[in-house]
Write a protein that holds these residues in place. Structure first.
Motif, PDB file in Angstrom:
ATOM      1  N   LEU A1963       0.861  -1.187   0.000  1.00 43.11           N
ATOM      2  CA  LEU A1963       0.000   0.000   0.000  1.00 43.11           C
ATOM      3  C   LEU A1963       0.899   1.239   0.000  1.00 43.11           C
ATOM      4  N   ASP A1964       0.438   2.335  -0.620  1.00 40.96           N
ATOM      5  CA  ASP A1964       1.235   3.566  -0.494  1.00 40.96           C
ATOM      6  C   ASP A1964       0.937   4.222   0.837  1.00 40.96           C
ATOM      7  N   ASN A1966      -0.475   6.981   1.892  1.00 37.44           N
ATOM      8  CA  ASN A1966      -1.829   7.502   2.194  1.00 37.44           C
ATOM      9  C   ASN A1966      -2.783   6.339   2.448  1.00 37.44           C
ATOM     10  N   ALA A1967      -2.708   5.366   1.580  1.00 36.09           N
ATOM     11  CA  ALA A1967      -3.629   4.229   1.717  1.00 36.09           C
ATOM     12  C   ALA A1967      -3.362   3.493   3.037  1.00 36.09           C
ATOM     13  N   LEU A1968      -2.072   3.458   3.453  1.00 34.89           N
ATOM     14  CA  LEU A1968      -1.687   2.699   4.652  1.00 34.89           C
ATOM     15  C   LEU A1968      -2.401   3.241   5.886  1.00 34.89           C
ATOM     16  N   VAL A1969      -2.572   4.544   5.919  1.00 29.33           N
ATOM     17  CA  VAL A1969      -3.195   5.146   7.110  1.00 29.33           C
ATOM     18  C   VAL A1969      -4.651   4.692   7.235  1.00 29.33           C
ATOM     19  N   SER A1970      -5.345   4.688   6.088  1.00 33.82           N
ATOM     20  CA  SER A1970      -6.785   4.409   6.175  1.00 33.82           C
ATOM     21  C   SER A1970      -7.106   2.922   6.033  1.00 33.82           C
ATOM     22  N   ALA A1971      -6.091   2.097   5.792  1.00 35.40           N
ATOM     23  CA  ALA A1971      -6.390   0.686   5.481  1.00 35.40           C
ATOM     24  C   ALA A1971      -6.854  -0.092   6.717  1.00 35.40           C
ATOM     25  N   THR A1972      -7.515  -1.233   6.443  1.00 36.96           N
ATOM     26  CA  THR A1972      -7.945  -2.109   7.559  1.00 36.96           C
ATOM     27  C   THR A1972      -6.727  -2.812   8.138  1.00 36.96           C
ATOM     28  N   LEU A2011       7.387  -0.149  -4.506  1.00 33.98           N
ATOM     29  CA  LEU A2011       8.238  -0.920  -3.590  1.00 33.98           C
ATOM     30  C   LEU A2011       9.113   0.018  -2.771  1.00 33.98           C
ATOM     31  N   GLU A2012       9.697   1.019  -3.438  1.00 30.91           N
ATOM     32  CA  GLU A2012      10.604   1.925  -2.723  1.00 30.91           C
ATOM     33  C   GLU A2012       9.869   2.679  -1.626  1.00 30.91           C
ATOM     34  N   GLY A2017       8.863   3.785   4.103  1.00 31.20           N
ATOM     35  CA  GLY A2017       7.890   3.879   5.225  1.00 31.20           C
ATOM     36  C   GLY A2017       8.224   2.906   6.327  1.00 31.20           C
ATOM     37  N   ASN A2018       8.633   1.734   5.947  1.00 26.91           N
ATOM     38  CA  ASN A2018       8.957   0.689   6.918  1.00 26.91           C
ATOM     39  C   ASN A2018      10.120   1.123   7.793  1.00 26.91           C
TER      40      ASN A2018
END
Length: 2046
Positions: A1963-1964, A1966-1972, A2011-2012, A2017-2018
């Motif tokens: 997930l990018d 932005n998506a990571l914040v709102s994801a389940t 991927l980058e 983020g990780n």
């Protein structure tokens, strides 16, 4: 009847009824009114009052019957007391007018009586409101009395009682008049009037001071007069009056001004003197001693003496226990003085003396035994002892005074005898009642109880010597530890004083009495005592002829000892039998000639000695036959017979000898006859057939002897009458509390009853009641009862002609006598003939021809018309027996016709009563009445007779007979039920209450009718409800009857009604009635009450209990003061009653009632029940603080009596139970144990303190056992440390239960500890006294059990604390090691067996638990090491307790193991069948002696199992290595290793090899186990079976025993068969699981054996000749298995049994049957699953013990079963787990498939084919229609995977199979259920990695595309939940693994496919914040996988990244983020160093 339920009488309905229905209707209405008035509002009553009063007063003129008039009066009184009182004077006037009426006709009488009754009730209720009108009323009533008949006098007395009750002190002006009237009534000829007068005077004395002051003497004299010619009820009523008045006179202090001048203070001496005068001189007054009295001819009439005796008891009871304690010595000296020589007239004849002694004993028993608590009783016993010492001194002085001649005549000596007898009897009874609580009394040397009793054994009077002996017997029964000691002492004195006649008889009596006590002492006496006594007896008999002065005494003493010895039973007697038989043979002349010479030689004295000796010998042999029936073999009987003809010869010569030598031989010859008859009656009649005619001649002569003046009916006949018929004869024959003294009145004037001196031989017999002295009758009477018994036996064995002759002889002898003599002869003859009919009926014999029947009939008919009612009863019973024996319907009909004819013509009472009873009895033994004609005739006649109001006797007998007929006719009677009920009701409403016997018969009729109607009474039809109403009405009338026995009948009728129709019985009224009568003075009424309660509480315990308490709270009137229901409920009242009651039957019923109440209510009313039990257990004698004065006279207490001031109320409240007896305390302790088990069934909260406290907070009414633990421990402690041994046993039992149940309850406040830990001091203190040296062995044995339970429970973990209790067991072990030499000399040898085995069992239990704990901890240790490495310290803590416990045992293990083995060896010997008895060691085993073998058996049976298990564990822990070099020699009294088994020391090899020792031990344990498991009795304890199986498990846990069983196939098969049978017969899952475990081990042993043989064969033969290797394992080359010889077959049988029992559908025979519905899957219980799993484990091991061919034979069966279980139990569970059975079947499948046999060349092909078939079967499961939704695909897929993975490739690579398998996987991949998908991926994962490519590649090719496809789909639909996420993760894992496994050329392609999928999951930001959460987790997982794969295949990776920039960017950003998130986490940690370290510590600690 419903119309009667209204406030006003419905007159129109009433007027339409017939005469009799009117009476019923009125009674019903009045009954309803009585309930209605108290609950009606005042206004309603006032509104209707005028009309109601009119209706009620008009009823007065309707001549109401007795019950109706009483109800009418009550209602009038209630009406006026709740309504207005202004018209009451009119009513009173009207009543007075009716009474004044001059009409004397009988029809007018009921009206007058009703008026009298009304006045009584009006004044009682309204009392002083009525002002001064009472003087006229009383005057009027008294005037009416002058010419009233008995009914009138009766009612007037009762009415006056009511008037006095209501008016109280206001009635003083009339007191003198009433007193005068009552005086005359007190000596009325009607007994009912006397009773009523006594009640009236009792009421009068409350206020009339003169009665117990100035007129006291005359009142007392009057009472004495009233006793003359009285009946039981009068004696009860008058003695109550007399006792109360004297008690009042003694305690009163009030002196009013008017009476001051002539009032004298009455002292205790005065009162005693007054009573004593009545006792000694009767009713002659004080000064007016008549001429007779001066001449000394008249004796006091017995009824006066009995009445005065009862008055003494009432007097003391009224004053109370406290008073008795204070004044006991004065009271005792007075009572004993009554039989002393200061009143020679009282004891001038033997008859009078016996009567007086009985009375004195009764007074002492009822007061000392009934009122005092245990402490006070001990004090009383000391006083009695002092009295005995005083008398002893007098006797000694008198004897030492004179020389030999004068000593016997000294008056003092004879004077003291009766006093001593009474004192000794009471002392004996007291100690007998106290039981072991009397121990301190006997240990108190200052009192010297034993010395006192033993010193009077030498008293010159025989009755004193006998009573002293009996007293010793009581002491021995109460305190078993004294038996041996007393025996030794008496035998020693007997031997020392052989030349003193008194000593010889006295001490021999004492020894005989003590021997009689032994059977009441379970602990027995040492076996050797028998030998000593036998020697003494022989010595006495041999030396009898040496000294003529004491030959008589020695002869008697010798035989008495032998006779008493017999009571010890066969075990003792068999050793002395030859000597006894020799003595028996020698005492009789050997031929008739010798007898003739004897006759010529002897003189009177020698004959006396001879007859005494022979009578003694007969007695001894009779005792032998009665007590040692087991020894009566044919051989012994043959040796008993020779002297019999000679004994009979002597019998026939007796009369001539008696004529020659005169009167001195009268008694000895009578005694000889009696003893011979008694012996012949118990011998088999065949034995003396030859002497029949001689004996019969003598019997007939004895029965018809004309000079006998004694009417013996009272003791001969009751046993021959039917118990139901005896009820006709009044209370004398019924059981009452006064039976002991009332009996003498029954026996007529010539005999006073039995007494010990009449037959010294009765001293060792078992008595009817525990503590009452045996009362043999005088020889003249005993000989008649013996003769009639023997006649009964012989008559049924003689020929018909002889019978006729005998009967005619008897008839003639009756004809020849006249008058009273004729009656006596008739009586003897009927009793003899009745006995013979009983015998004939029992042996199904026939009577004989017509002539015999005719004679028999004449005999019986004559008696049926005798004047003696008892004889008529016996004759009626005889007639019934005659009909039974002849059993010919024509004969029976003839008998009935005779009675019919008589009844039609006869007018006299005698024949009417006799024949009416005969009709009732006739069909009693013929199975009931079957002829309607006979029934109708009987009913007609009896109806008529029962209405004959001129004779109450005829009515009573006819009604009784009718009740018998109702019972016998059964359903036939239905047509008569209605008329009979009407008749019964009519009579109940009209017969005067004075005729109690008629009412009692009516009650029996009603009872029989209710029984006949039975459950029909529940019906709702009008007819049935009318019957039911009538029954209830009848019960109500009877409940109101003044006679207690009628009330008892009413209660039992209501009880029946309640059983058949519970809805219609008003329970609250019934309970009220029961509570009122709970303390009645009538025993039969109390029995009825408790029997009824017992039935009620079985169904409705809670209601009964509530009603009882409600009743007490409501009742304004004074409720029975004896029962304190208000405080302690009905339960407490019953416990209190149990404590006072002496009647065993009643006590049993009370216990049962309480037990029923406890089972249904204890859990709800927990605190209440525990408090009750605690009060009883805690109320030991220390709470004895104040007097318990009977507070019935409340006025007295108000005026401040000196004694009652002391009765402080507060005290009573705290201690509802005063000094309860030990038996009550034992019952309370048993109740506590029952409460615990009830709570156990009720729920876990009772044993979980956290849960209990939570629920208690939620609802404070909830109550839980665990909250009362402190009380429970305290109660157990109090009981376990009491003086009473029985209570100590109960206390220890309670303690054991508490330890067992609460051991595991944790203590919430201190984690890691348990709640019981805080009580360890109490437990230690409770146990310590039980190990004291003087404690009886049974208590010690019980305490050992508690010790082991406590140590094993693990409550105490600290060793130092445990050592306290452990030390007790160690001390016992030392005692055991001391061996037989150190045994206790007090008790039987078997008690030391009991104690030794208890100790060994306790140690065994501790050892077993220690080993188990160690096992568990080593398991958890391994477990914990796996989990975490830092747990070293914690592990050390845990093992400490287990290894510590083991260390405790280890120290003594060497000794213990030897003792255990010895005990097992003993047990093995004892279980040998009887035919091997000769092989048992002669001197007994290690722990038992040969003589006490039978007594020792039960102790071994109760303890062998645990010892066996412990021994097996010990042997396994040593691994069967023999450690001890000198195994053969131990420190026991005998070597105890099994090497000595059945071997003599001479033949035994000196030292056995270790192998032999081991083999012996192995076979010992195995043998005992198999012997037991072969046939465990149906009652065998579960624990024993399980212990036995555990022992076998332990045994086979080590290699050496396994090698034994593995190498011996037959042994293995036998064991398996035994286990199979056990599994079939025992349903318990625990037993079955344990058995399966043993089976597994046996199989394992066989596997080891086969492996070993194969290995050694390979080694021996070398590899060269591999082909020629023999086949090992079952099935050899052929593959055949032989049932019965084959281990495999036995194993399969057993497993199939288990599997089919749990899953019947596995049995192909059953699958089609309706018992097993097809296609339904059963979920097994947890136990069932465990059993199936265990069986499957065993199945998979079976091929390993087969040869290859054998394995092929069994494989189909095994596969069928395993796959069958899989198929039947593979059901989806909610949580996706596999059921236990499925897991087990998969495991078994895996084990089976990987078996070496599948690859062995001989069996490979067969296996491959079979396994393919099996796989097809699994695949076919899917294809069954409609089953798919239930079946669990996962289980089946797993099975397929197991096949694929575990078998050789050729099994599963067949194309068609492979294809089907892949299809299954494909369909499963598409499943909707994520769990299923997930599991499928995991299985494929393992298949893809299969090393063999031919297996894995097809699957990869077929399934990977769809897996990858599934992952690609996920791009669009992200996972919703954890389950879906897991599926994707598993999919990724599979592909990852596949990539790794792929060949080089394909790998790049695969990676190229796989990476885009993974990157698509990222997930990018932005998506990571709102994801389940699931999406986030997937993102992380994909990233990790990428990080792993990227570096591995970098070339492909780089290529791909270059080709797709979007992917690269994605991927980058993810990687970046990780890294950031990792940074954030580390900084957070760095900021809070303190926190993290503290957490670290915590986790480490955990």
């Amino acid at each position: 009847m419903e119309l009667a339920h209204s406030l006003l009488l419905k007159e129109e309905a009433y007027n339409q009824l017939g005469e009799f229905q009117k009476a019923e209707f009125i009674f019903e209405w009045l009954q309803f009114l009585e309930k209605l008035l108290p609950v009606t509002s005042r206004a309603d009553i006032r509104e209707n009052q005028k009309k109601l009063v009119e209706q009620l007063t008009s009823l007065l003129n309707n001549s109401p019957g007795p019950p109706t008039r009483r109800l009418l009066a009550k209602n009038l009184a209630v009406l006026y007391s709740t309504g207005d009182t202004f018209s009451v004077y009119q009513t009173i006037d009207k009543c007075n007018e009716l009474i004044r009426s001059k009409d004397d006709s009988p029809s007018y009488l009921p009206t007058k009586l009703a008026a009298v009754v009304c006045l009584g009730y009006l004044y009682k209720k309204l009392g002083r409101i009525l002002g001064n009108s009472f003087t006229d009323t009383v005057g009027n009533v008294l005037k009416a009395m002058k010419n009233a008949e008995s009914q009138g006098r009766y009612e007037i007395m009762l009415s006056l009682q009511n008037i006095l009750n209501g008016l109280g002190a206001a009635a003083i002006p009339c007191h003198r008049d009433i007193y005068k009237a009552a005086r005359s009534c007190l000596t009325d000829r009607s007994m009912a009037v006397r009773c009523a007068a006594a009640k009236c005077l009792l009421e009068l004395q409350n206020e009339a001071i003169f009665m117990w002051s100035t007129d006291l003497d005359s009142v007392v004299t009057l009472c004495f007069k009233s006793f003359e010619g009285s009946n039981y009820d009068v004696r009860l009523a008058v003695s109550k009056l007399l006792g109360t008045i004297l008690a009042r006179a003694l305690t009163s202090k009030q002196i009013t001004a008017s009476t001051k001048h002539n009032f004298r203070r009455v002292s205790l001496e005065d009162v005693m003197e007054l009573l004593g005068t009545g006792f000694l001189r009767g009713s002659c007054g004080f000064l007016r001693a008549s001429g007779d009295m001066l001449k000394g001819t008249s004796s006091v009439s017995r009824d006066v003496r009995v009445g005065v005796t009862q008055a003494y008891v009432v007097f003391v009871s009224t004053l109370g226990a406290q008073w008795l304690e204070r004044n006991f010595s004065a009271f005792l000296s007075h009572i004993l003085d009554l039989v002393s020589q200061s009143h020679p007239k009282a004891v001038q004849s033997a008859m009078d003396a016996i009567g007086c002694r009985r009375c004195v004993s009764f007074i002492l028993r009822a007061t000392v035994g009934g009122l005092l608590g245990e402490k006070a009783q001990i004090a009383a016993a000391k006083e009695i002892c002092q009295a005995i010492w005083k008398l002893k001194k007098v006797v000694d002085a008198a004897i030492s005074d004179g020389n030999l001649e004068t000593k016997i005549n000294t008056t003092d000596v004879t004077a003291s005898q009766h006093v001593l007898v009474c004192a000794l009897q009471e002392l004996g009874s007291l100690i007998h009642g106290l039981g072991t609580t009397a121990a301190p009394l006997l240990q108190d040397s200052s009192t010297g109880v034993l010395e006192a009793v033993i010193s009077v054994i030498l008293h010159p009077s025989i009755s004193v010597r006998l009573t002293a002996a009996w007293c010793l017997r009581c002491i021995a029964v109460a305190l078993p530890s004294y038996v041996s000691l007393l025996l030794d002492r008496c035998i020693e004195r007997l031997s020392a004083l052989k030349s003193c006649p008194e000593a010889v008889t006295g001490y021999s009596f004492a020894v005989a009495a003590l021997l009689g006590a032994v059977k009441h002492c379970p602990l027995g006496i040492p076996h050797g005592k028998g030998k000593v006594i036998m020697t003494v007896a022989e010595d006495l008999l041999r030396s009898a002829s040496q000294n003529s002065r004491i030959s008589l005494q020695r002869m008697q003493a010798g035989w008495l000892l032998i006779a008493a010895l017999m009571t010890l039973g066969p075990a003792v007697v068999q050793h002395h039998l030859p000597r006894i038989l020799l003595l028996w043979k020698c005492i009789f002349p050997s031929s008739p000639k010798d007898l003739e010479t004897e006759k010529t030689r002897g003189d009177a004295f020698t004959w006396q000695v001879t007859l005494e000796g022979r009578a003694g010998a007969l007695c001894a042999i009779k005792s032998f036959v009665s007590h040692c029936a087991g020894l009566l073999t044919d051989e012994v009987v043959q040796r008993l017979l020779p002297p019999l003809p000679s004994a009979v010869d002597l019998l026939t010569q007796l009369s001539s000898i008696y004529k020659s030598y005169g009167n001195s031989l009268k008694t000895p010859s009578t005694v000889y006859r009696q003893k011979l008859y008694e012996l012949l009656a118990v011998l088999p009649p065949k034995a003396y057939e030859g002497d029949f005619s001689a004996v019969l001649k003598e019997l007939v002569a004895d029965l018809t002897v004309t000079d006998s003046q004694i009417d013996a009916s009272a003791f001969l006949l009751p046993s021959l009458c039917h118990e139901n018929d005896l009820l006709l004869l009044g209370p004398l024959l019924q059981e009452t509390d006064h039976r002991f003294i009332e009996e003498q009145l029954l026996l007529g004037n010539s005999i006073a009853g039995g007494s010990l001196e009449y037959d010294p031989y009765s001293i060792y017999e078992k008595f009817a009641k525990g503590d009452s002295v045996p009362k043999p009758l005088p020889p003249a009477l005993s000989v008649i009862s013996a003769a009639s018994r023997l006649f009964g036996v012989m008559f049924s064995h003689i020929t018909e002609s002889h019978r006729l002759q005998v009967l005619e002889q008897l008839l003639n002898s009756i004809k020849q006598t006249k008058g009273s003599r004729q009656q006596i002869v008739q009586l003897h003859v009927v009793s003899a003939f009745s006995t013979s009919l009983k015998h004939l009926a029992n042996c199904k014999g026939s009577l004989g021809s017509e002539e015999v029947r005719r004679s028999a009939l004449m005999l019986v008919m004559g008696a049926l018309e005798s004047n003696n009612p008892l004889l008529r009863c016996a004759a009626a019973e005889c007639l019934a027996r005659l009909a039974q024996v002849v059993s010919d319907s024509a004969f029976t009909a003839g008998l009935a016709q005779v009675s019919f004819d008589k009844l039609k013509s006869a007018r006299d009472v005698v024949s009417r009563t006799g024949h009416s009873l005969a009709l009732g009895c006739l069909y009693r033994y013929l199975g009931g009445i079957s002829s309607t004609q006979h029934l109708n005739a009987c009913v007609g006649i009896l109806y008529t007779l029962s209405q004959d109001s001129t004779s109450p006797d005829v009515q009573a007998w006819a009604l009784h007979s009718l009740s018998l007929i109702v019972d016998l006719a059964g359903p036939l009677y239905h047509v008569h039920v209605e008329p009979t009920l009407s008749l019964v009701l009519m009579l109940l409403l009209s017969v005067p209450p004075a005729y109690a016997e008629v009412h009692q018969s009516l009650g029996r009729c009603l009872n029989a009718l209710i029984t006949t109607l039975g459950p029909e009474l529940q019906g709702s039809s009008t007819a049935v409800s009318a019957l039911r109403t009538s029954c209830l009405l009848g019960c109500a009338v009877m409940q109101d009857n003044p006679d207690c026995l009628v009330q008892a009948q009413a209660i039992s009728c209501l009880q029946q009604l309640h059983m058949f129709s519970p809805r219609h019985v008003n329970l609250s009224n019934l309970v009220c009635c029961l509570c009122m009568n709970l303390c009645s003075s009538y025993l039969l009424l109390r029995r009825a009450v408790v029997a009824c309660l017992r039935q009620l509480v079985q169904r409705e315990a809670a209601e009964v209990s509530e009603y009882a308490v409600a009743l007490v709270k409501e009742s304004k009137e004074d409720f029975t003061p004896d029962v304190n229901i208000r405080e302690i409920g009905l339960e407490g009242a019953l416990l209190g009653l149990l404590d006072k009651e002496l009647d065993p039957r009643l006590c049993q019923d009370i216990k049962e009632t309480l037990t029923h109440m406890l089972t249904s209510m204890a859990v709800e009313k927990l605190s209440f029940w525990l408090k009750l039990c605690k009060d009883v257990l805690a109320a030991s004698a220390d709470f004895n603080t104040v007097a318990s004065i009977d507070t019935t006279q409340e006025e007295e207490t108000a005026k401040g009596d000196d004694v009652s001031v002391l009765t402080s109320d507060s005290d009573d409240r705290f201690h509802p139970f005063r000094n309860p007896r030990w038996s009550t305390r034992v019952f309370a302790a048993e109740c506590v144990c029952k409460i615990i088990s009830q709570c156990e069934n009720a729920g876990s909260a009772h044993f979980d303190i956290t849960l209990a406290q939570e629920r208690k907070q939620r609802d404070s009414r909830d109550d839980f056992l665990v909250l009362h633990l402190a009380d429970l421990v305290r109660m157990a402690f109090m009981a376990a440390t009491d003086h009473s041994d029985q209570l100590r046993l109960s206390g220890l039992q309670m303690l054991q239960i508490i330890v067992r149940k609460f051991a595991a309850v944790p203590e919430p406040e201190f984690p890691g500890h348990v709640i019981l830990e805080q009580y360890q001091a109490n437990v230690g203190a409770a146990l310590r006294p039980a190990f004291a040296p003087e404690t009886p062995p049974d208590v010690t044995a019980k305490a050992c059990q508690v010790c082991s339970a406590w140590i094993a429970s693990g409550v105490v973990s600290d060793l130092n604390d445990l050592r306290r209790v452990h030390q007790l067991l160690v001390s016992s072990l030392l005692k055991v090691q001391a061996g037989k030499e150190a045994q206790n000399e007090q008790y039987n040898e078997s008690t030391s067996t009991m104690e030794v085995l208890a100790v060994l069992k306790a140690w065994a239990e501790v050892y077993i638990v220690a080993i188990e704990k160690q096992k568990n901890q080593s398991d958890t240790h391994k477990h914990s090491l796996k989990i975490v490495n830092s747990s070293e310290e914690s592990y050390r803590d845990v093992t400490f307790s287990a290894s510590g416990l083991l260390d405790l045992v280890q120290a003594d293990l060497g000794t213990l193991s030897k003792l255990w083995l010895a005990a097992l060896q003993d047990f093995a010997l004892l279980t040998l069948p009887p035919e091997y008895a000769s092989q048992l060691p002669a001197e007994g085993g290690t722990f038992y002696t040969a003589e006490t073998i039978e007594n020792a058996r039960p102790h071994y049976y109760s303890s062998w199992a645990l010892i066996l298990y412990a021994t097996a564990l010990w042997l396994t822990s040593t691994g069967f290595i023999v450690v001890d070099p000198d195994e053969g020699v131990t420190n026991l009294s005998r070597p105890v290793t099994p090497t000595t088994m059945c071997q003599d020391s001479s033949t035994r090899p000196l030292v056995k090899s270790p192998e032999d020792v081991n083999t012996d031990r192995f076979h010992l344990i195995l043998g005992i186990s198999v012997e037991f498991l072969c046939s465990p009795g149906s009652d065998a304890a579960m624990e024993n079976i399980i212990a036995c199986l555990h022992a076998l498990q332990a045994l086979f846990d080590v290699p050496w025993p396994r090698s034994k069983i593995g190498g011996d196939q037959e042994l293995g098969v036998e064991l398996l068969n035994v286990l199979h049978r056990l599994i079939l017969t025992r349903e318990s899952p625990d037993i079955q699981l344990a058995a399966l475990e043993v089976v597994r081990l046996i199989l394992f042993a066989a596997q080891e054996h086969v492996k070993e043989k194969r290995r050694s064969a390979e080694v021996d033969d070398g590899a060269a000749e591999k082909e020629t290797l023999p086949e090992f394992g079952e099935g050899k080359d052929t593959g055949g298995l032989v049932p019965g010889k084959s281990l495999v077959f036995a194993t399969l049988e057993l497993c199939v049994c288990i599997l089919v029992r749990q899953l019947p559908q596995l049995n192909p025979k059953l699958t089609g049957s309706p018992a097993v519905p097809p296609g339904k899957h059963l979920l097994l219980s947890e136990d069932g699953s465990r059993l199936v799993a265990a069986a499957l484990v065993i199945l998979s091991d079976v091929p390993a013990i087969c040869s290859p061919e054998g394995s092929v034979s069994v494989l189909p069966t095994i596969l069928y079963l395993i796959i069958g279980v899989l198929k039947e139990t593979a059901v989806k569970l909610q949580d996706g787990q596999l059921p236990l059975t499925v897991a087990a079947s998969l495991q078994a499948l895996k084990g089976l498939l990987s078996s070496p046999m599948a690859r062995a060349e001989k069996s490979q092909n067969a296996w491959t084919n079979l396994l393919r078939s099996a796989l097809v079967t699994v695949l076919d499961c899917w294809d069954q229609d409609g089953l798919l939704q239930e079946l669990d695909e996962i289980s089946l897929l797993t099975a397929i995977t197991v096949f694929v993975m575990s078998t050789s490739p050729e099994v599963t690579t067949v194309e068609c199979l492979q294809k089907r398998c892949m299809e299954k996987f494909k369909t499963t991949l598409d499943s909707k259920d994520p769990l299923v998908q997930c599991k499928c991926y995991q299985l494929l994962h393992s298949i893809f990695q299969h090393p063999n490519k031919t297996v894995s590649y097809p699957y990869i090719h077929s399934l990977v595309p769809s897996i990858v496809g599934k992952l690609q789909e996920t791009e669009k639909a992200k996972p919703e939940n954890a389950a879906e996420l897991q599926v994707i993760q598993e999919g990724i894992k599979v592909v990852t693994a596949l990539t790794a496994a792929a060949e080089e050329q394909h790998r790049a392609h695969l990676v190229a496919c796989f990476l885009p999928i993974l990157i698509s999951f990222l997930l990018d930001e932005n998506a990571l914040v709102s994801a389940t959460i699931s999406a986030k987790n997937l993102h992380e997982f994909a990233l990790q996988t990428l990080m792993q794969i990227g570096p591995q295949y970098s070339s492909v990776f780089k290529k791909l990244m270059a080709s797709s920039p979007t992917m690269k960017a994605r991927l980058e950003s993810a990687i970046k983020g990780n890294q950031e998130s990792i940074k954030v986490k580390t900084t957070k940690h760095a900021k809070t160093p303190g926190k993290s370290s503290s957490i670290q510590l915590k986790t480490n600690f955990l």
